[in-house]
Structure formats: structure tokens, C-alpha cells
Motif scaffolding. Structure first.
Motif, PDB file in Angstrom:
ATOM      1  N   ASP A 135       1.254 -11.826 -42.118  1.00  0.00           N
ATOM      2  CA  ASP A 135       2.497 -11.300 -41.542  1.00  0.00           C
ATOM      3  C   ASP A 135       2.323  -9.844 -41.122  1.00  0.00           C
ATOM      4  O   ASP A 135       2.774  -9.440 -40.043  1.00  0.00           O
ATOM      5  CB  ASP A 135       3.640 -11.414 -42.556  1.00  0.00           C
ATOM      6  N   TYR A 136       1.670  -9.068 -41.952  1.00  0.00           N
ATOM      7  CA  TYR A 136       1.441  -7.660 -41.646  1.00  0.00           C
ATOM      8  C   TYR A 136       0.600  -7.503 -40.387  1.00  0.00           C
ATOM      9  O   TYR A 136       0.962  -6.737 -39.474  1.00  0.00           O
ATOM     10  CB  TYR A 136       0.750  -6.989 -42.836  1.00  0.00           C
ATOM     11  N   GLU A 137      -0.492  -8.220 -40.305  1.00  0.00           N
ATOM     12  CA  GLU A 137      -1.395  -8.092 -39.159  1.00  0.00           C
ATOM     13  C   GLU A 137      -0.763  -8.628 -37.876  1.00  0.00           C
ATOM     14  O   GLU A 137      -1.005  -8.099 -36.784  1.00  0.00           O
ATOM     15  CB  GLU A 137      -2.700  -8.811 -39.460  1.00  0.00           C
ATOM     16  N   THR A 138       0.052  -9.674 -37.996  1.00  0.00           N
ATOM     17  CA  THR A 138       0.712 -10.246 -36.819  1.00  0.00           C
ATOM     18  C   THR A 138       1.739  -9.296 -36.237  1.00  0.00           C
ATOM     19  O   THR A 138       1.850  -9.147 -35.012  1.00  0.00           O
ATOM     20  CB  THR A 138       1.395 -11.579 -37.181  1.00  0.00           C
ATOM     21  N   TRP A 139       2.490  -8.628 -37.105  1.00  0.00           N
ATOM     22  CA  TRP A 139       3.589  -7.789 -36.649  1.00  0.00           C
ATOM     23  C   TRP A 139       3.220  -6.317 -36.469  1.00  0.00           C
ATOM     24  O   TRP A 139       3.982  -5.555 -35.875  1.00  0.00           O
ATOM     25  CB  TRP A 139       4.764  -7.912 -37.622  1.00  0.00           C
ATOM     26  N   LEU A 140       2.057  -5.930 -36.917  1.00  0.00           N
ATOM     27  CA  LEU A 140       1.652  -4.526 -36.815  1.00  0.00           C
ATOM     28  C   LEU A 140       1.694  -3.990 -35.382  1.00  0.00           C
ATOM     29  O   LEU A 140       2.178  -2.871 -35.152  1.00  0.00           O
ATOM     30  CB  LEU A 140       0.252  -4.342 -37.408  1.00  0.00           C
ATOM     31  N   PRO A 141       1.226  -4.747 -34.378  1.00  0.00           N
ATOM     32  CA  PRO A 141       1.297  -4.234 -32.998  1.00  0.00           C
ATOM     33  C   PRO A 141       2.725  -4.015 -32.497  1.00  0.00           C
ATOM     34  O   PRO A 141       2.938  -3.266 -31.538  1.00  0.00           O
ATOM     35  CB  PRO A 141       0.597  -5.329 -32.183  1.00  0.00           C
ATOM     36  N   LYS A 142       3.688  -4.668 -33.137  1.00  0.00           N
ATOM     37  CA  LYS A 142       5.086  -4.560 -32.709  1.00  0.00           C
ATOM     38  C   LYS A 142       5.756  -3.282 -33.206  1.00  0.00           C
ATOM     39  O   LYS A 142       6.852  -2.946 -32.774  1.00  0.00           O
ATOM     40  CB  LYS A 142       5.890  -5.772 -33.194  1.00  0.00           C
ATOM     41  N   LEU A 143       5.091  -2.589 -34.116  1.00  0.00           N
ATOM     42  CA  LEU A 143       5.671  -1.391 -34.732  1.00  0.00           C
ATOM     43  C   LEU A 143       5.367  -0.136 -33.926  1.00  0.00           C
ATOM     44  O   LEU A 143       4.287   0.005 -33.350  1.00  0.00           O
ATOM     45  CB  LEU A 143       5.123  -1.217 -36.146  1.00  0.00           C
ATOM     46  N   LYS A 144       6.306   0.773 -33.904  1.00  0.00           N
ATOM     47  CA  LYS A 144       6.079   2.074 -33.292  1.00  0.00           C
ATOM     48  C   LYS A 144       5.040   2.839 -34.110  1.00  0.00           C
ATOM     49  O   LYS A 144       4.807   2.539 -35.280  1.00  0.00           O
ATOM     50  CB  LYS A 144       7.386   2.868 -33.236  1.00  0.00           C
ATOM     51  N   ASP A 145       4.441   3.833 -33.489  1.00  0.00           N
ATOM     52  CA  ASP A 145       3.445   4.637 -34.203  1.00  0.00           C
ATOM     53  C   ASP A 145       4.059   5.300 -35.431  1.00  0.00           C
ATOM     54  O   ASP A 145       3.410   5.418 -36.475  1.00  0.00           O
ATOM     55  CB  ASP A 145       2.860   5.693 -33.269  1.00  0.00           C
ATOM     56  N   ASP A 146       5.302   5.754 -35.296  1.00  0.00           N
ATOM     57  CA  ASP A 146       6.050   6.307 -36.432  1.00  0.00           C
ATOM     58  C   ASP A 146       7.039   5.243 -36.887  1.00  0.00           C
ATOM     59  O   ASP A 146       8.068   5.003 -36.232  1.00  0.00           O
ATOM     60  CB  ASP A 146       6.796   7.577 -36.020  1.00  0.00           C
ATOM     61  N   SER A 147       6.740   4.601 -37.988  1.00  0.00           N
ATOM     62  CA  SER A 147       7.567   3.485 -38.431  1.00  0.00           C
ATOM     63  C   SER A 147       7.434   3.279 -39.941  1.00  0.00           C
ATOM     64  O   SER A 147       6.605   3.913 -40.602  1.00  0.00           O
ATOM     65  CB  SER A 147       7.186   2.196 -37.690  1.00  0.00           C
ATOM     66  N   ILE A 148       8.269   2.389 -40.463  1.00  0.00           N
ATOM     67  CA  ILE A 148       8.316   2.097 -41.892  1.00  0.00           C
ATOM     68  C   ILE A 148       8.150   0.605 -42.106  1.00  0.00           C
ATOM     69  O   ILE A 148       8.743  -0.199 -41.374  1.00  0.00           O
ATOM     70  CB  ILE A 148       9.654   2.555 -42.502  1.00  0.00           C
ATOM     71  N   ILE A 149       7.354   0.235 -43.112  1.00  0.00           N
ATOM     72  CA  ILE A 149       7.224  -1.171 -43.497  1.00  0.00           C
ATOM     73  C   ILE A 149       7.581  -1.290 -44.973  1.00  0.00           C
ATOM     74  O   ILE A 149       7.024  -0.572 -45.816  1.00  0.00           O
ATOM     75  CB  ILE A 149       5.797  -1.712 -43.282  1.00  0.00           C
ATOM     76  N   LEU A 150       8.496  -2.182 -45.277  1.00  0.00           N
ATOM     77  CA  LEU A 150       8.882  -2.458 -46.663  1.00  0.00           C
ATOM     78  C   LEU A 150       8.243  -3.765 -47.118  1.00  0.00           C
ATOM     79  O   LEU A 150       8.252  -4.752 -46.387  1.00  0.00           O
ATOM     80  CB  LEU A 150      10.402  -2.570 -46.791  1.00  0.00           C
ATOM     81  N   PHE A 151       7.715  -3.749 -48.332  1.00  0.00           N
ATOM     82  CA  PHE A 151       7.135  -4.948 -48.946  1.00  0.00           C
ATOM     83  C   PHE A 151       7.862  -5.212 -50.260  1.00  0.00           C
ATOM     84  O   PHE A 151       7.846  -4.369 -51.168  1.00  0.00           O
ATOM     85  CB  PHE A 151       5.637  -4.745 -49.241  1.00  0.00           C
TER      86      PHE A 151
END
Length: 283
Positions: A135-151
Motif C-alpha cells: 500500500d505504501y509503495e503503490t500510493w507513494l507517487p500520489k503524495l506531495k513532496d511535503d506530506s504526512i503518512i499515518l500508519f
């Protein structure tokens, strides 16, 4: 400065292990104001509506997407359409202007978002190591350079849960914050712009955690629906009566004190004390 988000009370209740993190969602929406928020794995919607409620209060320009099949998985269990119906109904009634539910697999939904378009991503789907890494690798390109990911569930190590292991790998190379309570929540910071804002998080985290525990306790004791923002008339009448009783008791005590201070006995006692030697006053 205390965040205004600390005063926000959720307007939605559902079964969830995410309650202890609801104040963190409120704080992030209030202080960071991410414009595009995507949640992978919504289930009953407690976490999603935490973001929505805070967006409605503090970040009117934000838009939030919930992605889920609403069918369940081997870890969460499988369930029927009634869960989606509950979530959809609350979203339509309360957050129609700022949210959208996407009934889809995570992989299929990723094609609906442009690269570098998401400000905050919450990953809370299948919690095996391979699944969360995918999930992380699939969605990583969709994130802005400055962004937050919650796990979520970074502190669950039983069975085949593997988020904790993947989290250990990620945080070694990124700015991050975490809390172990409520099955654990990891906050991963990408880019150079956000760390200064997020740097305030550790300072307020103890308060946010305490509020989260309180919300969880209230949720467990409340019936399905929402937190009662108005007391029942019976409760109101009881509080009015109790307040009046305390007020009257205070008035009576003040009257008794006034009578004592104005009494001849008290005045004579004061005069007597004023002429007694010091050794008698101290005894």
C-alpha cells in the motif's frame, strides 16, 4: 498556545480501535490543514469522520476521501452492507461538501488520484508486512513532496500483523513521531516544509492521548449514534436542583457566619483577645 482542536467533541460513534487517536486527527487538521486527505481502510468510519469533523471546523478548503471495499478482510473480519450504509448515511448528512466515499480496492482507487496530489494519507488496511508495504509503495507517487503518512497498529505484534516491522524500517530514514497507545499510531513526515509545524506534536501529545482515552471510554458507554451534546431534561432538572441546593447551602453558611461575626459574644471575644498577653494568644 493550546490548539483549538482540544475543544472539538466528535459527532459520530462507531466501534473502533482508533478512538485514542481521534484527537491527533483533529490536531493535524487544525494545525496543518492538509488540502487532500485519503484514508485507506475506513470500516465504521471513526477515524475518517474525525478528520471530517476537524476539517469542517478548522479547514474549510480540505477535501477527504475514504477508500474501502466495505467487505472486510481476514484480520478485521467480514461484514455486510449495513456498515457501509451507516457510514454513507452519516457522510451524506454531515460532510457532503467535503468528503467522498470510494468503494474500491486500494490498488484500483490509486488510479483516481494524480501524482503528487495528496497531502495526508492514512494507511489502515490489511496489516500484514507485505500488505502495508505494498500500500505504501503503490500510493507513494500520489503524495506531495511535503506530506504526512499515518500508519495505524504499529504496536500490534501478534499473529501476522507486520506494520510494526515496516514502521521500524521507514522511521529510520524519515522524520517521524509515534505513540504506542491505542494499538500504536505512526506519523511519518515527508519533505522539508512540515517538520517545523509538526515539531509541536510531541509537546501536545500527552494531552491528545489523555483526551483520546477519555473519548474511548465515552464511546464505549454511549449508545449507537453520536455523543450527547445536550443533556436530557431529567439531567438538566437534576443539575438545576443540585445547583440551587448548593447555592442555598452557601447562602445559609454566609448568614451563619455573618451572625457570628456580628454577635456580642464574638465582639467581646475579640476585645478580650486584644488585651491578653501574647503567650495566651499562642496557646
Amino acid at each position: 498556545m493550546i490548539s483549538p482542536s482540544l475543544t472539538l467533541i466528535p459527532d459520530y460513534i462507531g466501534p473502533s480501535t482508533w478512538w485514542q487517536h481521534v484527537p491527533i486527527a483533529h490536531w493535524l487538521m487544525c494545525e496543518v490543514k492538509p488540502q487532500i486527505v485519503v484514508e485507506l481502510g475506513t470500516h465504521y468510519g471513526v477515524s475518517f469522520f474525525a478528520f471530517c469533523e476537524a476539517a469542517a471546523a478548522y479547514s474549510k478548503s480540505s477535501f477527504l476521501y475514504a477508500v474501502d471495499t466495505w467487505e472486510g478482510d481476514p484480520q478485521a473480519g467480514h461484514y455486510g452492507k449495513e456498515v457501509l450504509d451507516k457510514v454513507q448515511l452519516h457522510a451524506d448528512r454531515n460532510h457532503r461538501l467535503q468528503s467522498r466515499l470510494i468503494r474500491s480496492t486500494f490498488d484500483d482507487a490509486s488510479q483516481y488520484f494524480n501524482d503528487k496530489s495528496i497531502d495526508l494519507l492514512h494507511i489502515d488496511g490489511l496489516h500484514t508486512y507485505d500488505a502495508v508495504k505494498h500500500d505504501y509503495e503503490t500510493w507513494l507517487p500520489k503524495l506531495k513532496d511535503d506530506s504526512i503518512i499515518l500508519f495505524h497498529d504499529i504496536n500490534v505484534r501478534e499473529c501476522d500483523f507486520g506494520v510494526w516491522k515496516f514502521w521500524q524500517e521507514l522511521k529510520a530514514n524519515h522524520t517521524s513521531h509515534e505513540t504506542a497507545n491505542g494499538h500504536g499510531l505512526g506519523v511519518l513526515i515527508r519533505g522539508d516544509r512540515l517538520p517545523e509545524t509538526i515539531a509541536k506534536l510531541p509537546e501536545v501529545l500527552p494531552i491528545l492521548k489523555s483526551k483520546g482515552v477519555l473519548l474511548e471510554m465515552l464511546a464505549e458507554r454511549s449508545s449507537e449514534g453520536s455523543f450527547e451534546k445536550r443533556l436530557s431534561q431529567e439531567q438538566v432538572n437534576y443539575l438545576i436542583a443540585e445547583n440551587e441546593e448548593l447555592r442555598q447551602e452557601s447562602v445559609n453558611n454566609q448568614a451563619q457566619l455573618s451572625n457570628i461575626l456580628n454577635s456580642r459574644t464574638w465582639r467581646y471575644t475579640q476585645r478580650l483577645l486584644s488585651v491578653l498577653p501574647c503567650r495566651f494568644k499562642r496557646s
